[in-house]
Design a protein around this motif. Structure first.
Motif, short mmCIF file in Angstrom:
data_model
loop_
_atom_site.label_atom_id
_atom_site.label_comp_id
_atom_site.label_asym_id
_atom_site.label_seq_id
_atom_site.Cartn_x
_atom_site.Cartn_y
_atom_site.Cartn_z
N VAL A 119 0.86 -1.19 0.00
CA VAL A 119 0.00 0.00 0.00
C VAL A 119 0.89 1.23 0.00
O VAL A 119 1.72 1.41 0.89
N GLU A 120 0.71 2.09 -0.98
CA GLU A 120 1.48 3.33 -1.06
C GLU A 120 0.84 4.40 -0.18
O GLU A 120 -0.38 4.43 0.02
N GLN A 121 1.69 5.27 0.33
CA GLN A 121 1.22 6.34 1.20
C GLN A 121 0.23 7.24 0.46
O GLN A 121 0.43 7.61 -0.69
N GLY A 122 -0.87 7.58 1.13
CA GLY A 122 -1.85 8.51 0.59
C GLY A 122 -2.90 7.88 -0.31
O GLY A 122 -3.82 8.57 -0.75
N ALA B 24 -9.70 20.27 21.57
CA ALA B 24 -9.89 20.85 20.24
C ALA B 24 -9.92 19.75 19.17
O ALA B 24 -10.75 19.78 18.26
N ILE B 25 -9.02 18.77 19.28
CA ILE B 25 -8.97 17.67 18.31
C ILE B 25 -10.24 16.83 18.40
O ILE B 25 -10.82 16.43 17.38
N VAL B 26 -10.70 16.56 19.60
CA VAL B 26 -11.90 15.76 19.79
C VAL B 26 -13.12 16.48 19.22
O VAL B 26 -13.96 15.88 18.54
N GLU B 27 -13.23 17.77 19.47
CA GLU B 27 -14.37 18.52 18.94
C GLU B 27 -14.36 18.53 17.42
O GLU B 27 -15.39 18.33 16.77
N GLU B 28 -13.19 18.74 16.83
CA GLU B 28 -13.09 18.73 15.37
C GLU B 28 -13.43 17.35 14.81
O GLU B 28 -14.13 17.24 13.79
N SER B 29 -12.99 16.30 15.47
CA SER B 29 -13.27 14.94 15.01
C SER B 29 -14.77 14.64 15.07
O SER B 29 -15.33 14.02 14.16
N MET B 30 -15.43 15.09 16.13
CA MET B 30 -16.88 14.89 16.24
C MET B 30 -17.62 15.70 15.18
O MET B 30 -18.63 15.22 14.62
N LEU C 101 -10.55 9.22 14.10
CA LEU C 101 -10.01 10.49 13.60
C LEU C 101 -9.22 11.22 14.68
O LEU C 101 -8.21 11.87 14.40
N ALA C 102 -9.67 11.10 15.94
CA ALA C 102 -8.98 11.77 17.04
C ALA C 102 -7.58 11.21 17.27
O ALA C 102 -6.74 11.87 17.88
N GLN C 103 -7.32 10.00 16.78
CA GLN C 103 -5.98 9.43 16.90
C GLN C 103 -4.97 10.13 15.99
O GLN C 103 -3.76 10.00 16.20
N GLN C 104 -5.46 10.80 14.96
CA GLN C 104 -4.60 11.50 14.00
C GLN C 104 -3.52 10.58 13.45
O GLN C 104 -2.34 10.94 13.35
N ALA C 105 -3.93 9.38 13.07
CA ALA C 105 -3.00 8.38 12.56
C ALA C 105 -2.71 8.60 11.08
O ALA C 105 -3.44 9.33 10.39
N ASN C 106 -1.66 7.96 10.59
CA ASN C 106 -1.30 8.06 9.17
C ASN C 106 -2.07 7.07 8.31
O ASN C 106 -2.15 7.24 7.09
N ILE C 107 -2.58 6.01 8.93
CA ILE C 107 -3.33 4.98 8.21
C ILE C 107 -4.64 4.76 8.93
O ILE C 107 -4.68 4.62 10.16
N LEU C 108 -5.73 4.69 8.16
CA LEU C 108 -7.05 4.41 8.72
C LEU C 108 -7.56 3.12 8.10
O LEU C 108 -7.68 3.01 6.87
N LEU D 52 -15.79 12.19 3.42
CA LEU D 52 -14.89 12.59 4.50
C LEU D 52 -13.57 11.84 4.43
O LEU D 52 -12.50 12.46 4.44
N VAL D 53 -13.61 10.52 4.37
CA VAL D 53 -12.36 9.76 4.40
C VAL D 53 -11.57 9.94 3.11
O VAL D 53 -10.33 9.93 3.13
N LYS D 54 -12.26 10.15 2.00
CA LYS D 54 -11.55 10.39 0.74
C LYS D 54 -10.72 11.66 0.80
O LYS D 54 -9.63 11.74 0.21
N ASP D 55 -11.21 12.65 1.53
CA ASP D 55 -10.51 13.94 1.60
C ASP D 55 -9.42 13.98 2.67
O ASP D 55 -8.67 14.96 2.74
N LEU D 56 -9.33 12.96 3.50
CA LEU D 56 -8.30 12.95 4.53
C LEU D 56 -6.92 12.79 3.89
O LEU D 56 -6.75 11.98 2.98
N PRO D 57 -5.92 13.51 4.36
CA PRO D 57 -4.58 13.43 3.77
C PRO D 57 -3.78 12.26 4.34
O PRO D 57 -2.62 12.40 4.73
N ILE D 58 -4.42 11.10 4.40
CA ILE D 58 -3.79 9.91 4.97
C ILE D 58 -4.08 8.72 4.07
O ILE D 58 -4.76 8.83 3.05
N THR D 59 -3.56 7.57 4.46
CA THR D 59 -3.78 6.32 3.72
C THR D 59 -5.02 5.62 4.28
O THR D 59 -5.18 5.50 5.49
#
Length: 254
Positions: A24-27, A116-122, A152-159, A179-186
């Motif tokens: 799996v390539e990044q992103g 702040a991260i939790v509120e944004e994730s919710m 999302l609150a984990q702010q991980a590189n891979i979901l 939402l997940v398509k727009d995330l800058p993660i894998t």
């Protein structure tokens, strides 16, 4: 960033997975498709260490995933599984706050950054209005979105997502996929809905009888021949007039 090499998994008297290899390539947004019982969920559970493979290797950034400390792994890899096991009836806000646990020392208090991260994730998962409700009071679709917010609150590189649109109405299915398509993660997601897979995934892995039957772009994979061979369905393949992505329609001879 993620590699699976010769993965196999068996239980007494049954081989569940056999010789699975892919990277799996990044992103990238990687979709895993296949009929029920083809091994999709088992493969994901091995990747996020809920199960241990019988043989083979899973590496993350070229390191054996089994050697990565759990806390460190949770900073890199977040999971929304099919099940939503919650042992105690926490509020939604408290559950989402658990996504911050990998970054905390023992008994450390939540800080302003966490809040702040939790509120944004919710907000992203459309569950902020549920923050004071308890988990048992939620519908199946609401529970799914809360577990996404926690990931999302984990702010991980891979979901990792295992059937993320289960229990969701059509509006929330597309909201989640947008939402997940727009995330800058894998993203690595097992999906039942082939039109969602066609519309959102960069690449698809096709599972059949515990093996990796085919991999490639949706255009390469979702052909009439493959759909008949793997899913035993007559299908037509066209283009969605709005998105210009592949669109599948299924029919029987009855």
């Amino acid at each position: 960033m993620l590699q699976v090499k010769n993965m196999a998994f068996s239980v007494p008297d049954k081989q569940i997975l056999n010789n699975i290899t892919f990277s799996v390539e990044q992103g990238k947004f990687i979709g895993i498709i296949g009929p029920n019982g083809s091994g999709k969920s088992t493969m994901l559970k091995i990747i996020y260490r809920h199960l241990k493979q019988t043989s083979g290797l899973v590496t993350l950034y070229e390191k054996d995933i089994s050697l990565i400390p759990q806390k460190k792994l949770a900073q890199v890899l977040a999971v929304v599984s099919q099940e939503t096991p919650v042992l105690f009836d926490f509020t939604v806000k408290d559950l989402v706050m658990m996504g911050r646990t990998p970054y905390k020392k023992w008994l450390a208090a939540d800080n302003q950054e966490d809040f702040a991260i939790v509120e944004e994730s919710m907000m992203l998962a459309d569950v902020l209005h549920l923050e004071n409700r308890t988990f048992s009071q939620l519908s199946g679709g609401e529970k799914k979105r809360v577990m996404l917010a926690r990931a999302l609150a984990q702010q991980a590189n891979i979901l990792i997502l295992d059937e993320p649109t289960n229990h969701l109405d059509i509006e929330h299915q597309y909201q989640l996929m947008d939402l997940v398509k727009d995330l800058p993660i894998t993203i690595v997601a097992a999906l039942h809905d082939l039109n969602l897979a066609a519309g959102y995934c960069d690449e698809l892995l096709v599972m059949k009888d515990g093996t990796l039957y085919m991999e490639g772009t949706p255009e390469q994979v979702l052909t009439e021949e493959t759909l008949k061979e793997v899913f035993h369905m007559q299908a037509g393949v066209s283009k969605n007039p709005f998105t210009k992505k592949l669109h599948l329609f299924f029919y029987t001879n009855h």
